[in-house]
Design an enzyme around this catalytic site. Structure first.
Site, PDB file in Angstrom:
ATOM      1  N   ARG A  50      44.057  15.593  13.709  1.00 12.32           N
ATOM      2  CA  ARG A  50      42.913  15.506  12.796  1.00 12.32           C
ATOM      3  C   ARG A  50      42.621  16.863  12.149  1.00 12.32           C
ATOM      4  O   ARG A  50      42.350  16.953  10.944  1.00 12.32           O
ATOM      5  CB  ARG A  50      41.694  14.986  13.558  1.00 12.32           C
ATOM      6  CG  ARG A  50      41.876  13.567  14.067  1.00 12.32           C
ATOM      7  CD  ARG A  50      40.896  13.228  15.172  1.00 12.32           C
ATOM      8  NE  ARG A  50      39.511  13.252  14.692  1.00 12.32           N
ATOM      9  CZ  ARG A  50      38.459  13.164  15.497  1.00 12.32           C
ATOM     10  NH1 ARG A  50      38.637  13.068  16.822  1.00 12.32           N
ATOM     11  NH2 ARG A  50      37.235  13.178  15.000  1.00 12.32           N
ATOM     12  N   THR A 105      40.702   6.984  19.244  1.00 11.75           N
ATOM     13  CA  THR A 105      42.138   6.856  18.972  1.00 11.75           C
ATOM     14  C   THR A 105      42.720   5.786  19.881  1.00 11.75           C
ATOM     15  O   THR A 105      42.458   5.759  21.083  1.00 11.75           O
ATOM     16  CB  THR A 105      42.857   8.196  19.211  1.00 11.75           C
ATOM     17  OG1 THR A 105      42.327   9.186  18.324  1.00 11.75           O
ATOM     18  CG2 THR A 105      44.356   8.058  18.972  1.00 11.75           C
ATOM     19  N   LEU A 150      43.694  10.811  24.985  1.00 17.93           N
ATOM     20  CA  LEU A 150      43.522  10.427  23.594  1.00 17.93           C
ATOM     21  C   LEU A 150      42.031  10.497  23.280  1.00 17.93           C
ATOM     22  O   LEU A 150      41.196  10.237  24.149  1.00 17.93           O
ATOM     23  CB  LEU A 150      44.029   8.999  23.350  1.00 17.93           C
ATOM     24  CG  LEU A 150      45.513   8.734  23.566  1.00 17.93           C
ATOM     25  CD1 LEU A 150      45.812   7.247  23.378  1.00 17.93           C
ATOM     26  CD2 LEU A 150      46.368   9.563  22.620  1.00 17.93           C
ATOM     27  N   ASP A 151      41.695  10.824  22.049  1.00 16.19           N
ATOM     28  CA  ASP A 151      40.290  10.846  21.654  1.00 16.19           C
ATOM     29  C   ASP A 151      39.666   9.473  21.852  1.00 16.19           C
ATOM     30  O   ASP A 151      40.364   8.446  21.831  1.00 16.19           O
ATOM     31  CB  ASP A 151      40.154  11.255  20.184  1.00 16.19           C
ATOM     32  CG  ASP A 151      40.613  12.677  19.924  1.00 16.19           C
ATOM     33  OD1 ASP A 151      40.637  13.473  20.881  1.00 16.19           O
ATOM     34  OD2 ASP A 151      40.952  12.975  18.764  1.00 16.19           O
ATOM     35  N   ARG A 152      38.365   9.455  21.998  1.00  9.29           N
ATOM     36  CA  ARG A 152      37.635   8.217  22.269  1.00  9.29           C
ATOM     37  C   ARG A 152      38.022   7.088  21.323  1.00  9.29           C
ATOM     38  O   ARG A 152      38.230   5.945  21.734  1.00  9.29           O
ATOM     39  CB  ARG A 152      36.131   8.495  22.165  1.00  9.29           C
ATOM     40  CG  ARG A 152      35.228   7.270  22.325  1.00  9.29           C
ATOM     41  CD  ARG A 152      33.784   7.666  22.063  1.00  9.29           C
ATOM     42  NE  ARG A 152      32.887   6.542  22.268  1.00  9.29           N
ATOM     43  CZ  ARG A 152      32.599   5.636  21.355  1.00  9.29           C
ATOM     44  NH1 ARG A 152      33.159   5.717  20.147  1.00  9.29           N
ATOM     45  NH2 ARG A 152      31.764   4.648  21.612  1.00  9.29           N
TER      46      ARG A 152
END
Length: 332
Positions: A241, A141, A137-139
Site C-alpha cells: 500500500r 486484506t 495480513l492487514d485486517r
C-alpha cells in the site's frame, strides 16, 4: 467496538474540505466503517461539539476522539477456510475484517482466537498473543496465510521468509495506469513523521522492495484503473500500500494511504482492493512443495467487473513474472 483509544489532533490544510470520517480514518489509520460508528455514537467532537460524519473539516479545527467504553469480549470467530493442514502447519484463506493477532484496539475476535477455539496447536515461539503466527495480513486484506503448529516449524518458516524462500504474491487494483508495465519499487519504509499511526517511504526507514507487473487495465466512470500482480522481497508493514502510493498508484479503496472516495464508490469498495493470492514454500519437515493459489473474493471480483476487467485465474496471474525493465522505480 474495536477502535478504543482516545486521540486528538488538529486539521491540517491538506485535509481541509474533506469529510470528517475520511480525515479521522486517514489520520489515525483506522477502518473508516468503525470511525463512522464512533462518530454516530457521539464519541468524536470538532472543537468540542458533536459533528456529523459528513462534516467538511476546516484547517485548525480540533478533532477529539473519546476513549470507547470497555465492552464484553467478543466470541471467537469461525475458523477461516483451510487450504492445507497437517500436524506441522496450517494454511488458511483469511477473509476481510479479520485481525490476525491481538493488538491495540483488537483484544479478541482475532484469527489466533479462531485457531485456539478450533483446537489447532500453535507454536509458542510466535510470542505472547501471537502463537504460531509466522507472517500477517492487514485486517482488510484477504488471502493466504501460513501458521506454525510447532516451534521448530515456526523457526524454519521465519528463516525461510528471511531468506526470501517463501513466495508471497498479491493482486492489487490500483488507481491509474503505471507508466511501466513491469517495475521494481525500492524505498525504505518507516513511521510517517506527520502521522505516527501510518507508514511512509522515509530515508531512515527499513529497506523494502516490491516488484509489480500489470495484469490488465480498465475504466470506471472514466477513471482508469489497473490490476497489478505484486511480489514482496521484504515484509514491511503496509508495504504494498505504501509503495504503490509512493509511485502515484494507490490501492483502490484504501482510505489511509490513497483516499479517493469517488473511485471507491464507483467500484463499490469499502476496503483496500488487495488480495494475497499465492503462497508457495518448501515444507520444512516433509520437503514437499506447497504451492497454493486463492481465488479473488466476490467483492474484489465484482470491482474488476465494474471496471471492465475480466476476473483472472489467480494461479496464472500470479505465476512467474518477468524481471523488471531498466525503467523500474527506485525511490530510495
Amino acid at each position: 467496538m474495536t477502535v478504543s483509544d482516545a486521540a486528538e489532533f488538529r486539521v491540517t490544510g491538506a485535509d481541509e474540505g474533506d469529510r470528517l470520517d475520511v480525515v479521522v480514518a486517514r489520520t489515525l489509520a483506522l477502518p473508516r466503517a468503525q470511525v463512522a460508528a464512533r462518530i454516530d455514537a457521539g464519541d468524536v467532537t470538532v472543537d468540542g461539539a458533536p459533528a456529523r460524519r459528513s462534516h467538511r473539516v476546516r484547517a485548525g479545527e480540533r478533532v477529539t476522539v473519546a476513549a470507547a467504553e470497555d465492552e464484553p469480549g467478543q466470541p471467537a470467530p469461525p475458523l477461516p477456510p483451510v487450504r492445507f493442514r497437517d500436524e506441522h502447519l496450517v494454511v488458511l484463506a483469511k477473509p476481510t475484517g479479520l485481525v490476525v493477532h491481538p493488538g491495540p484496539g483488537h483484544a479478541d475476535g482475532t484469527l489466533v482466537d479462531a485457531l485456539v477455539a478450533a483446537g489447532v496447536p500453535l507454536a509458542p515461539a510466535g510470542g505472547e498473543g501471537r502463537p504460531g503466527i509466522v507472517h500477517r495480513l492487514d485486517r482488510d486484506t484477504t488471502g493466504l496465510l501460513v501458521v506454525a503448529c510447532t516451534d521448530p516449524v515456526h523457526e524454519a518458516l521465519v528463516d525461510a521468509l528471511r531468506r526470501r524462500d517463501v513466495t508471497r504474491r498479491y493482486l492489487a487494483l490500483v488507481a491509474g495506469v503505471p507508466d511501466n508495465r513491469v517495475g521494481r519499487i525500492e524505498a525504505p519504509i518507516g513511521r510517517d513523521p506527520d502521522h505516527r499511526r501510518r507508514f511512509a517511504t522515509v530515508p531512515d526507514g527499513k529497506p523494502a522492495v516490491t516488484r509489480y507487473a500489470t495484469v490488465a487495465t480498465g475504466h470506471v466512470d472514466d477513471r482508469p484503473v489497473s490490476l497489478l500482480a505484486c511480489r514482496l522481497e521484504s515484509g514491511r508493514t503496509h508495504q504494498i500500500r505504501v509503495h504503490l502510493t509512493a509511485i502515484g498508484h494507490p490501492v483502490a479503496g484504501d482510505t489511509v494511504y490513497g483516499p479517493r472516495p469517488a473511485l471507491a464508490a464507483a467500484l463499490d469498495l469499502d476496503r483496500p482492493a488487495l488480495h494475497a493470492g499465492r503462497l508457495a514454500f518448501t515444507h520444512p519437515v516433509t520437503g514437499e512443495a506447497v504451492d497454493l493459489a486463492e481465488p479473488l473474493p466476490e467483492d474484489l471480483a465484482a470491482a474488476l467487473r465494474r471496471a471492465g476487467i475480466e476476473v483472472p485465474d489467480v494461479a496464472e496471474a500470479l505465476g512467474d513474472q518477468p524481471p523488471p525493465t531498466a525503467s523500474g522505480r527506485d525511490l530510495s
